[in-house]
Scaffold this motif. Structure first.
Motif, PDB file in Angstrom:
ATOM      1  N   ASP A 252     136.793  79.740  59.683  1.00  0.00           N
ATOM      2  CA  ASP A 252     135.853  79.537  60.782  1.00  0.00           C
ATOM      3  C   ASP A 252     135.209  80.863  61.151  1.00  0.00           C
ATOM      4  O   ASP A 252     135.879  81.779  61.593  1.00  0.00           O
ATOM      5  CB  ASP A 252     136.595  78.948  61.981  1.00  0.00           C
ATOM      6  CG  ASP A 252     135.701  78.722  63.179  1.00  0.00           C
ATOM      7  OD1 ASP A 252     134.473  78.916  63.044  1.00  0.00           O
ATOM      8  OD2 ASP A 252     136.221  78.363  64.250  1.00  0.00           O
ATOM      9  N   ASP A 253     133.901  80.945  60.965  1.00  0.00           N
ATOM     10  CA  ASP A 253     133.218  82.216  61.242  1.00  0.00           C
ATOM     11  C   ASP A 253     132.387  82.163  62.523  1.00  0.00           C
ATOM     12  O   ASP A 253     131.408  82.870  62.661  1.00  0.00           O
ATOM     13  CB  ASP A 253     132.346  82.621  60.051  1.00  0.00           C
ATOM     14  CG  ASP A 253     131.328  81.545  59.686  1.00  0.00           C
ATOM     15  OD1 ASP A 253     131.243  80.537  60.416  1.00  0.00           O
ATOM     16  OD2 ASP A 253     130.622  81.714  58.687  1.00  0.00           O
ATOM     17  N   MET A 254     132.773  81.341  63.438  1.00  0.00           N
ATOM     18  CA  MET A 254     131.985  81.142  64.646  1.00  0.00           C
ATOM     19  C   MET A 254     132.064  82.317  65.625  1.00  0.00           C
ATOM     20  O   MET A 254     131.108  82.653  66.293  1.00  0.00           O
ATOM     21  CB  MET A 254     132.447  79.871  65.375  1.00  0.00           C
ATOM     22  CG  MET A 254     132.207  78.602  64.595  1.00  0.00           C
ATOM     23  SD  MET A 254     130.439  78.191  64.508  1.00  0.00           S
ATOM     24  CE  MET A 254     130.529  76.576  63.763  1.00  0.00           C
ATOM     25  N   ASP A 255     133.226  82.931  65.726  1.00  0.00           N
ATOM     26  CA  ASP A 255     133.437  83.939  66.760  1.00  0.00           C
ATOM     27  C   ASP A 255     132.921  85.298  66.295  1.00  0.00           C
ATOM     28  O   ASP A 255     133.151  85.713  65.169  1.00  0.00           O
ATOM     29  CB  ASP A 255     134.935  84.040  67.077  1.00  0.00           C
ATOM     30  CG  ASP A 255     135.186  84.634  68.446  1.00  0.00           C
ATOM     31  OD1 ASP A 255     134.508  85.609  68.788  1.00  0.00           O
ATOM     32  OD2 ASP A 255     136.063  84.118  69.159  1.00  0.00           O
ATOM     33  N   GLY A 773     142.022  80.604  63.704  1.00  0.00           N
ATOM     34  CA  GLY A 773     141.175  81.412  62.913  1.00  0.00           C
ATOM     35  C   GLY A 773     141.912  82.410  62.154  1.00  0.00           C
ATOM     36  O   GLY A 773     142.742  83.092  62.613  1.00  0.00           O
ATOM     37  N   CYS A 774     141.566  82.459  60.975  1.00  0.00           N
ATOM     38  CA  CYS A 774     142.114  83.472  60.168  1.00  0.00           C
ATOM     39  C   CYS A 774     140.944  84.195  59.710  1.00  0.00           C
ATOM     40  O   CYS A 774     140.323  83.832  58.818  1.00  0.00           O
ATOM     41  CB  CYS A 774     142.744  82.833  59.019  1.00  0.00           C
ATOM     42  SG  CYS A 774     143.703  83.916  58.197  1.00  0.00           S
ATOM     43  N   GLY A 775     140.516  85.147  60.273  1.00  0.00           N
ATOM     44  CA  GLY A 775     139.439  85.775  59.617  1.00  0.00           C
ATOM     45  C   GLY A 775     138.670  86.660  60.471  1.00  0.00           C
ATOM     46  O   GLY A 775     139.108  87.197  61.404  1.00  0.00           O
ATOM     47  N   GLY A 776     137.596  86.865  60.147  1.00  0.00           N
ATOM     48  CA  GLY A 776     136.600  87.641  60.677  1.00  0.00           C
ATOM     49  C   GLY A 776     136.927  89.016  60.971  1.00  0.00           C
ATOM     50  O   GLY A 776     137.778  89.368  61.571  1.00  0.00           O
ATOM     51  N   CYS A 813     137.540  82.982  58.872  1.00  0.00           N
ATOM     52  CA  CYS A 813     137.419  84.401  58.844  1.00  0.00           C
ATOM     53  C   CYS A 813     136.012  84.677  58.978  1.00  0.00           C
ATOM     54  O   CYS A 813     135.241  84.280  58.227  1.00  0.00           O
ATOM     55  CB  CYS A 813     137.817  84.886  57.540  1.00  0.00           C
ATOM     56  SG  CYS A 813     137.298  86.486  57.367  1.00  0.00           S
ATOM     57  N   GLY A 814     135.605  85.392  59.845  1.00  0.00           N
ATOM     58  CA  GLY A 814     134.245  85.620  59.933  1.00  0.00           C
ATOM     59  C   GLY A 814     133.944  86.845  59.377  1.00  0.00           C
ATOM     60  O   GLY A 814     134.144  87.632  59.309  1.00  0.00           O
ATOM     61  N   GLY A 815     133.417  87.235  58.773  1.00  0.00           N
ATOM     62  CA  GLY A 815     133.010  88.373  58.284  1.00  0.00           C
ATOM     63  C   GLY A 815     133.709  89.448  58.136  1.00  0.00           C
ATOM     64  O   GLY A 815     133.654  90.304  57.792  1.00  0.00           O
TER      65      GLY A 815
END
Length: 825
Positions: A252-255, A773-776, A813-815
């Motif tokens: 999920d790259d929303m945040d 979220g795992c990511g970003g 993971c967002g970016g």
């Protein structure tokens, strides 16, 4: 106890490496990088009506065509997906749960990549184009930029269409390429290491789930690149991850909130702590950290050039007029993790001093690092140096003395670390091991003291050429610089151009010469004369009409045209098109914390070409200090001559560099007045630039890696940015979510020589909640404090953190990827 713990950590790492991936991630990652570069050359795909149309074509044409082909092949070979549709498909697949559900709802199964070829692979697309035209006679296979019909209403009438917000998904993913576009990202050894780290990343998530820890995991950019690559093969991804973790891992790259203490920051801190406790190896990695936000674009309109000709290309293949030394440079991250076998009666605090045994032009100072196991604070030094020689370490003990306000320092042992063992040739880019110290004289002990040293390297690359112009005194009679016969002479005042090694490569002088048939009218010709190392004198540039002719008409330096819309001041035209912009642009764009200098002091040379339609920064000219940095060898001499001419023109007009306002700088007037300078040629007072605030992968000065200011705000997408040298602490309550990047970057004062940061992070509090979220990326490139030593190389210090919570299923993971971490107790 320590040996047992290390064996357990090594067992966990080997267990992670057994995770099966059914995709050739190495080849697929390279293809992804190639594709992202192609998209970045077509930035109309990032926003606006053209993006809307690409989304329409993706829903109305590509997905139905792919579904037909996968159901019953409609071509003998694989389909070749159009570039615009491939980009939208790329962004859709990077939300694997949503892509899976959309495909199953609309087409009954996941539409996979297995029988598709990328648009950038160069294979024949004629068969796919013929099939496309048969199914969609009113929609061209290749995107028509001239087609202006609105599609918002049409897309709502489609029978099968995802309602996933693909516009926002594209905007979140657009910044990712900048973070992974550095040359080493395509290196096999770097990518193989990234694949191993990706498996470790999955293993950490699995362990957290098994222990009901809700700390979401945030990848560094090397891991994120491989994670993206895996997701682009949706059937394999769902199968592999479900088998490894028991369920599909969301992305999920929303945040995009980078703020300190927010879930991205806390998530990266937690990931770092879990990783280092589980595997006993560092989570940070050279070349995989946040680069800062994307540079501001110079133009939204791609440049179309028709200046190339056989004559110009032929003229560019001139004899080599100057000799330049070729130097490689490597980025290094270094941490002293632990110390063991200390004498039983040892008292006092410990630290480690390190330097290069053979100092080089990029790193020539001594730095200080604390030891994580002793201080509880995480210090990571970052610097740049030549990929040769040895790093030398001294373990120092210090304790209060009998004299007030003084301490006694004692060297307990030394050791060294050879860079050539890993970089000549490149064999291993990350090392963490116990190293025995050689005791100093008189310090005989039963067991040798050992340091646990963690070091990470980027792949060596060609260093930019750094040149300095220095005013020379009047020549003596024995000088090898000879005047030109038959020309008007002036006092022999020259400007020497020297390399970073202080080796002189050429000397320049501005002259006013009078040709014989023009003497009666007293018309002076302005020329730039050069004297080579051999003593040979030649004319390097001459003012002709309204422009400067350089190097026997191989290049022309001329002012902007009246129709100029992109803001450049001058053009350097030859076999390539280079435009000169005021200030620091693109890769040279200053960071928030960089020492303030007037933008009028600088000019950035930007190449525009088919490969770089939006511009590539190829040189930085500091017209005030005489510092010239050039990335390409073909531009070195033209850049030197141009910097000399521009500085001279502006000096004659009374400008101290470009100290006037942009609005007051009349370039045409300056050029007109440059025709008739009659006074003596004034030399430029030029000194070496010694700024320490240099940019990652751009500047090579004295071992500092990027220092940026606060990077707040959103940056979308998986990869759009995320923390840099960040902090991790003990995790308590939960936090979730993921997004594209976070973190502040704050640099502080450095010690003596003024290069290099010491970054220090303080305590961080807890955060609650839980998310998916795992990511970003996330994290801070944390604040730099005062560094005591000569001031090169960044040192990041982190303190204890209060607590952050677990991972709620890694929703994405967002970016990006955090960067260096502060992992406390």
């Amino acid at each position: 106890m320590g040996m047992e713990r290390e064996k357990e950590q090594e067992f966990e790492w080997l267990k992670a490496q057994k995770i099966e991936i059914t995709v050739d991630l190495l080849a697929a990652a390279k293809q992804q990088l190639q594709f992202l570069a192609a998209v970045d050359k077509n930035r109309w795909l990032y926003d606006g009506p053209t993006l809307d149309r690409a989304i329409f074509r993706y829903n109305a044409c590509w997905l139905p065509l792919l579904a037909k082909h996968l159901e019953s092949p409609i071509s003998e070979g694989p389909l070749v997906v159009p570039l615009d549709c491939e980009w939208i498909w790329h962004c859709h697949r990077l939300n694997p749960l949503r892509y899976k559900s959309d495909c199953e709802e609309l087409y009954g199964k996941i539409l996979d990549y297995s029988d598709v070829v990328s648009s950038v692979n160069g294979v024949c697309k004629r068969q796919t184009e013929e099939i496309w035209n048969r199914f969609y006679p009113h929609e061209r296979y290749d995107f028509d930029l001239a087609f202006s019909e609105a599609v918002n209403e049409k897309i709502s009438t489609l029978e099968k269409c995802t309602n996933y917000d693909l516009v926002s998904a594209v905007k979140r993913q657009s910044p990712f390429f900048y973070q992974v576009s550095r040359p080493h990202m395509n290196n096999d050894i770097f990518l193989q290491g990234a694949i191993a780290r990706y498996k470790g990343f999955l293993h950490i998530i699995k362990r957290n789930w098994e222990k009901s820890i809700n700390c979401f995991c945030v990848p560094t950019y090397d891991i994120d690149l491989i994670w993206h690559t895996h997701q682009l093969h949706p059937v394999s991804y769902c199968k592999d991850v479900s088998q490894a973790l028991g369920r599909i891992l969301a992305h999920d790259d929303m945040d995009s909130d980078r703020s300190k203490g927010k879930k991205l920051d806390v998530g990266f801190s937690g990931t770092t702590r879990h990783w280092e406790e589980t595997f006993g190896r560092r989570y940070w990695k050279a070349g995989a950290m946040y680069r800062g936000s994307d540079p501001s674009p110079l133009t939204t309109i791609p440049f179309q050039s028709n200046i190339l000709s056989k004559e110009l290309e032929k003229s560019n293949q001139n004899k080599k007029m100057i000799e330049l030394s070729e130097q490689k440079i490597v980025e290094v991250l270094l941490e002293i993790v632990g110390v063991k076998n200390l004498p039983e009666r040892h008292k006092g605090n410990l630290f480690v001093m390190f330097n290069k045994k053979q100092p080089d032009v990029f790193y020539n100072v001594k730095r200080k690092l604390t030891i994580l196991s002793e201080s509880g604070d995480k210090h990571v030094a970052s610097f740049q140096c030549e990929p040769k020689g040895e790093l030398f370490f001294e373990l120092v003990s210090y304790s209060p003395s009998n004299l007030p306000l003084t301490k006694v320092c004692k060297t307990m042992g030394t050791t060294s670390f050879s860079l050539e063992d890993f970089l000549n040739p490149v064999s291993e880019l990350s090392v963490e091991r116990w190293v025995e110290l050689q005791p100093t004289s008189g310090n005989m002990i039963s067991k040798p003291i050992c340091l646990r040293i963690a070091v990470s390297f980027s792949v060596p690359i060609q260093a930019p050429y750094e040149l300095h112009m220095i005013r020379s005194r009047a020549q003596s009679k024995s000088s090898c610089f000879f005047p030109l016969p038959g020309r008007a002479q002036h006092p022999n005042i020259w400007t020497s151009v020297v390399e970073k090694t202080d080796a002189e490569i050429i000397s320049l002088q501005m002259r006013n010469s009078t040709k014989a048939k023009e003497k009666e009218r007293s018309i002076l010709k302005q020329q730039v004369t050069g004297v080579m190392k051999t003593g040979e004198t030649c004319i390097l540039a001459e003012f002709v009409g309204t422009r400067w002719c350089l190097m026997d008409s191989q290049w022309y330096l001329e002012p902007k045209k009246k129709s100029n819309e992109d803001g450049h001041l001058f053009e350097l035209i030859g076999c390539r098109m280079v435009k000169l912009f005021q200030g620091k642009k693109l890769d040279f764009e200053p960071k928030h914390c960089e020492k303030k200098r007037s933008k009028q002091d600088f000019m950035t040379a930007v190449e525009f070409s088919a490969e770089y339609p939006y511009g590539k920064a190829v040189a930085l000219l500091d017209l005030k200090s005489g510092f010239v940095k050039v990335k390409e060898s073909w531009l070195v001499l033209p850049a030197i001559i141009s910097a000399f001419i521009l500085s001279d023109i502006l000096k004659k007009e009374g400008y101290n560099g470009f100290t006037s306002n942009r609005e007051n700088l009349e370039v045409d007037s300056l050029v007109e007045k440059a025709k008739g300078f009659h006074e003596e040629p004034e030399q430029i007072s030029l000194t070496a630039a010694s700024e320490g605030n240099m940019e990652l992968n751009v500047d090579v000065a004295k071992g500092s890696i990027v220092r940026s200011g606060n990077c707040g705000g959103g940056c979308g997408g998986c990869g759009s940015g995320c923390g840099d040298m960040v902090r991790s602490g003990n995790c308590g309550g939960g936090c979730g979510g993921c997004g594209s990047g976070c973190g502040d970057m704050v640099s502080g004062n450095s010690g003596d020589s003024g290069c290099g940061d010491t970054m220090k992070s303080g305590n961080s509090g807890g955060c609650g909640g839980c998310g998916g979220g795992c990511g970003g990326g996330c994290g801070n490139m944390v604040r730099s404090g005062n560094s005591g030593d000569s001031g090169c190389g960044d040192t990041m210090k982190s303190g204890n953190s209060g607590g952050c919570g677990g991972c709620g299923g890694c929703g994405g993971c967002g970016g990006g990827c955090g960067n260096m971490v502060r992992s406390g107790n």
